[in-house]
Motif scaffolding. Structure first.
Motif, short mmCIF file in Angstrom:
data_model
loop_
_atom_site.label_atom_id
_atom_site.label_comp_id
_atom_site.label_asym_id
_atom_site.label_seq_id
_atom_site.Cartn_x
_atom_site.Cartn_y
_atom_site.Cartn_z
N LEU A 59 60.62 -31.53 -10.51
CA LEU A 59 60.97 -30.48 -11.46
C LEU A 59 60.24 -29.19 -11.12
O LEU A 59 59.15 -29.20 -10.55
N LYS A 60 60.87 -28.09 -11.49
CA LYS A 60 60.25 -26.78 -11.35
C LYS A 60 60.12 -26.18 -12.75
O LYS A 60 61.11 -25.77 -13.35
N LEU A 61 58.90 -26.15 -13.25
CA LEU A 61 58.65 -25.68 -14.61
C LEU A 61 57.95 -24.32 -14.56
O LEU A 61 57.19 -24.02 -13.64
N PHE A 62 58.20 -23.52 -15.59
CA PHE A 62 57.61 -22.18 -15.66
C PHE A 62 56.69 -22.08 -16.87
O PHE A 62 57.13 -22.28 -18.01
N THR A 63 55.43 -21.81 -16.62
CA THR A 63 54.47 -21.67 -17.70
C THR A 63 54.67 -20.33 -18.39
O THR A 63 55.26 -19.40 -17.82
N PRO A 64 54.20 -20.19 -19.64
CA PRO A 64 54.40 -18.93 -20.38
C PRO A 64 53.74 -17.74 -19.68
O PRO A 64 52.75 -17.89 -18.97
N ARG A 65 54.31 -16.59 -19.89
CA ARG A 65 53.80 -15.36 -19.29
C ARG A 65 52.51 -14.92 -19.97
O ARG A 65 52.38 -15.00 -21.20
N ASP A 66 51.55 -14.47 -19.18
CA ASP A 66 50.29 -13.96 -19.71
C ASP A 66 50.53 -12.75 -20.62
O ASP A 66 51.42 -11.93 -20.36
N GLU A 67 49.75 -12.64 -21.69
CA GLU A 67 49.95 -11.57 -22.66
C GLU A 67 49.83 -10.18 -22.03
O GLU A 67 50.61 -9.27 -22.36
N LYS A 68 48.87 -10.01 -21.14
CA LYS A 68 48.68 -8.70 -20.50
C LYS A 68 49.89 -8.36 -19.62
O LYS A 68 50.33 -7.21 -19.60
N VAL A 69 50.39 -9.34 -18.91
CA VAL A 69 51.56 -9.12 -18.05
C VAL A 69 52.77 -8.80 -18.92
O VAL A 69 53.55 -7.89 -18.61
N GLN A 70 52.93 -9.55 -20.01
CA GLN A 70 54.06 -9.30 -20.91
C GLN A 70 53.98 -7.91 -21.51
O GLN A 70 55.01 -7.23 -21.66
N LEU A 71 52.78 -7.46 -21.85
CA LEU A 71 52.59 -6.13 -22.42
C LEU A 71 53.02 -5.05 -21.43
O LEU A 71 53.70 -4.08 -21.79
N LYS A 72 52.65 -5.22 -20.15
CA LYS A 72 53.01 -4.25 -19.13
C LYS A 72 54.52 -4.23 -18.91
O LYS A 72 55.12 -3.15 -18.77
N ILE A 73 55.15 -5.39 -18.93
CA ILE A 73 56.60 -5.47 -18.77
C ILE A 73 57.29 -4.80 -19.95
O ILE A 73 58.28 -4.07 -19.79
N ASP A 74 56.78 -5.04 -21.15
CA ASP A 74 57.36 -4.41 -22.35
C ASP A 74 57.23 -2.89 -22.28
O ASP A 74 58.14 -2.15 -22.66
N GLU A 75 56.09 -2.43 -21.78
CA GLU A 75 55.87 -0.98 -21.65
C GLU A 75 56.86 -0.37 -20.66
O GLU A 75 57.39 0.73 -20.89
N LEU A 76 57.09 -1.06 -19.56
CA LEU A 76 58.04 -0.57 -18.56
C LEU A 76 59.46 -0.53 -19.13
O LEU A 76 60.21 0.43 -18.92
N ASN A 77 59.82 -1.59 -19.85
CA ASN A 77 61.15 -1.62 -20.47
C ASN A 77 61.33 -0.48 -21.46
O ASN A 77 62.39 0.17 -21.51
N ALA A 78 60.29 -0.24 -22.26
CA ALA A 78 60.35 0.85 -23.25
C ALA A 78 60.45 2.20 -22.56
O ALA A 78 61.21 3.09 -22.99
N SER A 79 59.70 2.35 -21.45
CA SER A 79 59.72 3.60 -20.70
C SER A 79 61.10 3.86 -20.09
O SER A 79 61.61 5.00 -20.12
N ILE A 80 61.72 2.82 -19.57
CA ILE A 80 63.06 2.94 -18.98
C ILE A 80 64.08 3.31 -20.06
O ILE A 80 64.96 4.16 -19.84
N SER A 81 63.97 2.70 -21.23
CA SER A 81 64.88 3.00 -22.34
C SER A 81 64.77 4.47 -22.75
O SER A 81 65.78 5.15 -23.02
N LYS A 82 63.54 4.98 -22.81
CA LYS A 82 63.33 6.38 -23.18
C LYS A 82 63.93 7.32 -22.13
O LYS A 82 64.49 8.37 -22.47
N LEU A 83 63.81 6.94 -20.87
CA LEU A 83 64.37 7.77 -19.80
C LEU A 83 65.89 7.80 -19.86
O LEU A 83 66.52 8.84 -19.63
N TYR A 84 66.50 6.65 -20.20
CA TYR A 84 67.96 6.63 -20.36
C TYR A 84 68.40 7.53 -21.51
O TYR A 84 69.41 8.24 -21.42
N LEU A 85 67.61 7.51 -22.59
CA LEU A 85 67.92 8.35 -23.74
C LEU A 85 67.79 9.83 -23.36
O LEU A 85 68.65 10.67 -23.72
N LYS A 86 66.74 10.12 -22.61
CA LYS A 86 66.52 11.50 -22.17
C LYS A 86 67.64 11.96 -21.23
O LYS A 86 68.11 13.11 -21.30
#
Length: 253
Positions: A59-86
């Motif tokens: 089996l190939k299992l995926f452990t949960p994403r680290d909180e710090k990594v998830q925060l950075k990914i969320d920030e990038l997603n939010a930044s991209i959304s703002k750029l699309y709006l702009k």
């Protein structure tokens, strides 16, 4: 193979020692079968693969994403959304094409960064697990073994017959005595005695090599390194470690 089936087939959930994010679950039966449940299948029987004659589920299992990594990914997603709006606002206002193009380039850059981060993180979270089916069956359907009962033996010596009625927890000594009665082991011993051969690459190990492997295992050397050194599989090293193979070869305390 479903030999020695007695009574109704019963299923129990397979438990793991790690938390994982895969949207799936697995069950093992007293008949020695494994089935999976996910969004694509509802109880599909897994065939698995063979390693040294034993059925294995990989089996190939995926452990949960680290909180710090998830925060950075969320920030990038939010930044991209703002750029699309702009970008939409500038297009609506009829801004210069050069200014809009700059935003498009910045969006592409951030999306590339996001993709790389996700791929790298996914690789870091990937956890490869393999399970010997007969041990899964024994763990779930046989009484809890004593501390020194580390081997699951096949009573009829058939490695593919993983029905619970064909399995038994054994000590290293009990398994060795049991294997002494194995027709295949007896035949192989006689064959080697009458036809001695020189070991070549990829062939079976010698007693001396097994002793060295056990010494390295005692010193906590990684299984992969040992397997690579002796040109054998990780599973072979693992079975030496648990005593299911080469139990008669001992090392000084």
């Amino acid at each position: 193979m479903l030999g020695n089936r007695i009574g109704k087939e019963k299923w129990k959930p397979v438990t793991f020692d790690i938390e994982f994010t895969n949207n799936c679950r697995f069950e093992v039966s007293n008949w020695g079968r494994i089935r999976s449940f996910n969004k694509l299948s509802d109880g599909r029987i897994l065939n698995g693969s063979l390693t040294e004659g034993y059925k294995v589920i990989r089996l190939k299992l995926f452990t949960p994403r680290d909180e710090k990594v998830q925060l950075k990914i969320d920030e990038l997603n939010a930044s991209i959304s703002k750029l699309y709006l702009k970008k939409r606002e500038k297009i609506k206002k009829g801004d210069h094409i050069e200014n809009i193009e700059k935003i498009v380039q910045l969006i592409d850059k951030k999306k590339t960064d996001l993709s790389k981060r996700r791929k790298k993180n996914l690789k870091e979270r990937t956890n490869y697990r393999h399970f010997l089916i007969h041990r899964l069956v024994a763990t779930n359907f046989l009484p809890k073994p004593k501390e020194n009962q580390v081997v699951v033996g096949h009573l009829d010596f058939d490695k593919l017959n993983n029905a619970v009625t064909n399995l038994k927890w054994m000590t290293l000594e009990e398994n060795q005595l049991h294997q002494n009665k194995n027709p295949n082991v007896i035949f192989e011993r006689n064959r080697r005695k009458n036809n001695p051969i020189i070991r070549e690459k990829g062939a079976k190990l010698t007693s001396t090599q097994v002793m060295h492997i056990k010494l390295q295992l005692k010193r906590a050397r990684p299984l992969k390194q040992i397997a690579k050194q002796y040109d054998i599989s990780d599973m072979q090293v693992w079975r030496i470690k648990t005593g299911e193979n080469w139990a008669h070869v001992t090392i000084p305390d």
